[in-house]
Enzyme design. Structure first.
Site, PDB file in Angstrom:
ATOM      1  CE1 TYR A  83      14.472  31.486   4.449  1.00  0.00           C
ATOM      2  CE2 TYR A  83      14.549  29.141   3.950  1.00  0.00           C
ATOM      3  CZ  TYR A  83      14.355  30.441   3.542  1.00  0.00           C
ATOM      4  OH  TYR A  83      14.040  30.709   2.247  1.00  0.00           O
ATOM      5  CE  LYS A  92      -0.304  -0.329   5.038  1.00  0.00           C
ATOM      6  NZ  LYS A  92      -1.112  -0.834   6.154  1.00  0.00           N
TER       7      LYS A  92
HETATM    8  C1  LIG Z   1      -0.342  -1.641   6.886  1.00  0.00           C
HETATM    9  C2  LIG Z   1      -0.868  -2.894   7.434  1.00  0.00           C
HETATM   10  C3  LIG Z   1      -0.012  -3.979   7.670  1.00  0.00           C
HETATM   11  C4  LIG Z   1       1.478  -3.865   7.568  1.00  0.00           C
HETATM   12  O1  LIG Z   1       1.924  -3.291   8.771  1.00  0.00           O
HETATM   13  P1  LIG Z   1       3.452  -2.952   9.086  1.00  0.00           P
HETATM   14  O2  LIG Z   1       3.387  -2.379  10.451  1.00  0.00           O
HETATM   15  O3  LIG Z   1       3.891  -1.964   8.070  1.00  0.00           O
HETATM   16  O4  LIG Z   1       4.220  -4.232   9.015  1.00  0.00           O
HETATM   17  C5  LIG Z   1      -0.587  -5.169   8.067  1.00  0.00           C
HETATM   18  N1  LIG Z   1      -1.914  -5.282   8.231  1.00  0.00           N
HETATM   19  C6  LIG Z   1      -2.767  -4.261   8.054  1.00  0.00           C
HETATM   20  C7  LIG Z   1      -4.223  -4.463   8.277  1.00  0.00           C
HETATM   21  C8  LIG Z   1      -2.271  -3.025   7.661  1.00  0.00           C
HETATM   22  O5  LIG Z   1      -3.122  -1.991   7.502  1.00  0.00           O
END
Ligand SMILES: *Cc1c(COP(=O)(O)O)cnc(C)c1O
Length: 342
Positions: A242, A34
Site C-alpha cells: 500500500y 495485569k
Molecule cells: C504496571 C505496574 C508495575 C510494573 O511496572 P513495569 O514497568 O512493567 O515493571 C508496578 N507497579 C505499578 C503500580 C504498576 O501499575
C-alpha cells in the site's frame, strides 16, 4: 484450525528474568500480571512465576483478579486500581487484596471490610493514583499489608527519581504497614535504595529492558513467527505494498507473510522491521498491511510457501525499529496467534 502465525512464550526465560530481578533487588519480588500478563497470558505467567517462587501477583482490576481464578493459598493477588463504586460485591467475594488509592476508596473499604487487610498507594510524584502523603490520617484503623508508591520516570535518569525516593522514605517513617514497595522493573535497575521490602516488576519479567543495567541480563520471552503465503519477484522499478512506499532498484525476491497490524505488528515496522530465516536476516519492505507484510528474501533462495519466518521481536530492538514502547509491543499482540508456552 491451523493458524498461520504463532506466538511462543518461553517459560524458563520468564522465570530466569524474574529471578534476576529478585536477586538484583535483594528483597522478595512480586509480579505484575495485569493486562493478561502483558499480553502473554496471565494465568500461565502466574503458574510459571509461582513455580519460580513468586507469591504476590498484581492485576489492575477485580475483573482481572476474577479471571485469574483460584491461586495457591500461600500467594496473594493485589488489585492495583482498588475497589471502585461498582466493585463492592466483587471485592467482598474475592480473596484479592485491594490497593486503596483515594479518599473515596479508603472510605468504601472502611465501610465494607474494615477488618480485612488492604494495601495502600501513596502518590509521591506521578500524580496518577494514590493518596497524597498529607491525607494519611485517613488511614487510621486500617490493617495495611503493603504500602506502595510508584515511580514516574524510573526508566530515565531524572531528578524526580531521587525526589520520589526521599518522599517515600518520609512516608515509610510516618505510616505503619507490614511492608513497603516502590520499584517497578526500572526501579529495580536504579539500585537497592529503591527496593524496600517488596518490588513489583512487570515489563522485565516478559523480556523488556527498561534501562542499561538490565542489558544482557534479561532474556527474550515472546517470539513471533508467521508463515509464508507466497514468494514473488518484484521487478526493478516496481513497488510493493500500500502506498507504493517501497520501490525495487533491481529485481527483488519477496516473501509475503501472514501477519499484519491486526495482529499487533503495527505500521511502525513498515520498511523498518526485521525477520529471520534461520541465521539470515530479512528486511520488511514497504508498508505493513492489516494481515500481511512483505520481507525481502534475496538472501534466502530456498525459502518457500508454507515456511515459517521469525519476526525480530526482541523488545529493545523491536521498540527501536517501530518507535513503539516495549510495553505496547507486548500488550497489542492480537488474538490470531496460536499461543504456545514452552
Ligand atoms: C504496571 C505496574 C508495575 C510494573 O511496572 P513495569 O514497568 O512493567 O515493571 C508496578 N507497579 C505499578 C503500580 C504498576 O501499575
Amino acid at each position: 484450525m491451523h493458524q498461520p502465525l504463532r506466538l511462543t512464550i518461553d517459560a524458563s526465560a520468564l522465570q530466569s528474568n524474574w529471578r534476576w530481578l529478585q536477586e538484583r533487588a535483594g528483597v522478595p519480588a512480586g509480579a505484575a500480571v495485569k493486562a493478561n500478563g502483558y499480553g502473554l497470558g496471565a494465568r500461565d505467567a502466574l503458574d510459571a512465576l509461582y513455580d519460580a517462587g513468586c507469591r504476590t501477583f498484581f492485576v489492575s482490576t477485580y475483573a482481572e483478579a476474577t479471571a485469574l481464578g483460584d491461586v495457591p493459598e500461600d500467594s496473594s493477588v493485589v488489585v492495583l486500581h482498588g475497589p471502585g463504586p461498582d466493585d463492592v460485591q466483587a471485592a467482598l467475594n474475592s480473596q484479592a487484596r485491594p490497593v486503596l488509592n483515594s479518599p473515596d476508596q479508603v472510605a468504601r473499604w472502611k465501610e465494607i471490610a474494615p477488618d480485612r487487610a488492604c494495601d495502600v498507594m501513596i502518590d509521591t510524584g506521578i500524580n496518577r493514583l494514590g493518596l497524597r502523603p498529607e491525607q494519611s490520617e485517613l488511614l487510621a484503623g486500617l490493617s495495611i499489608d503493603t504500602l506502595h508508591s510508584h515511580l514516574a520516570c524510573g526508566d530515565e535518569n531524572c531528578p524526580l527519581n531521587v525526589m520520589q525516593l526521599e518522599r517515600f522514605r518520609a512516608v515509610v517513617g510516618a505510616i505503619s504497614a507490614k511492608r513497603y514497595a516502590l520499584a517497578n522493573s526500572a526501579g529495580i535497575c536504579l539500585g537497592r535504595d529503591y527496593s524496600f521490602d517488596l518490588v513489583r516488576p512487570g515489563l522485565s519479567i516478559y523480556g523488556g529492558v527498561p534501562r542499561a543495567e538490565a542489558e544482557g541480563q534479561i532474556g527474550q520471552v515472546a517470539r513471533i513467527e508467521a508463515q509464508i503465503v507466497q514468494r514473488r519477484t518484484i521487478h526493478a522499478g516496481e513497488s510493493c505494498g500500500y502506498g507504493a512506499t517501497f520501490t525495487a532498484d533491481e529485481d527483488t525476491q519477496a516473501a509475503i507473510l501472514n501477519i499484519g497490524y491486526a495482529d499487533g505488528y503495527l505500521r511502525g515496522f513498515s520498511s523498518r522491521g526485521m525477520a529471520f530465516a534461520g541465521e539470515i536476516t530479512l528486511p520488511v519492505i514497504g508498508r505493513v498491511s492489516m494481515d500481511l507484510i512483505a520481507v525481502g528474501c534475496d538472501a534466502a533462495p530456498d525459502l518457500k510457501e508454507g515456511d515459517w519466518v521469525e519476526l525480530d521481536y526482541a523488545l529493545p530492538d523491536a521498540a527501536h525499529q517501530s518507535g513503539l514502547s516495549q510495553y505496547e509491543l507486548l500488550t497489542t499482540l492480537g488474538s490470531r496467534f496460536a499461543r504456545r508456552w514452552v
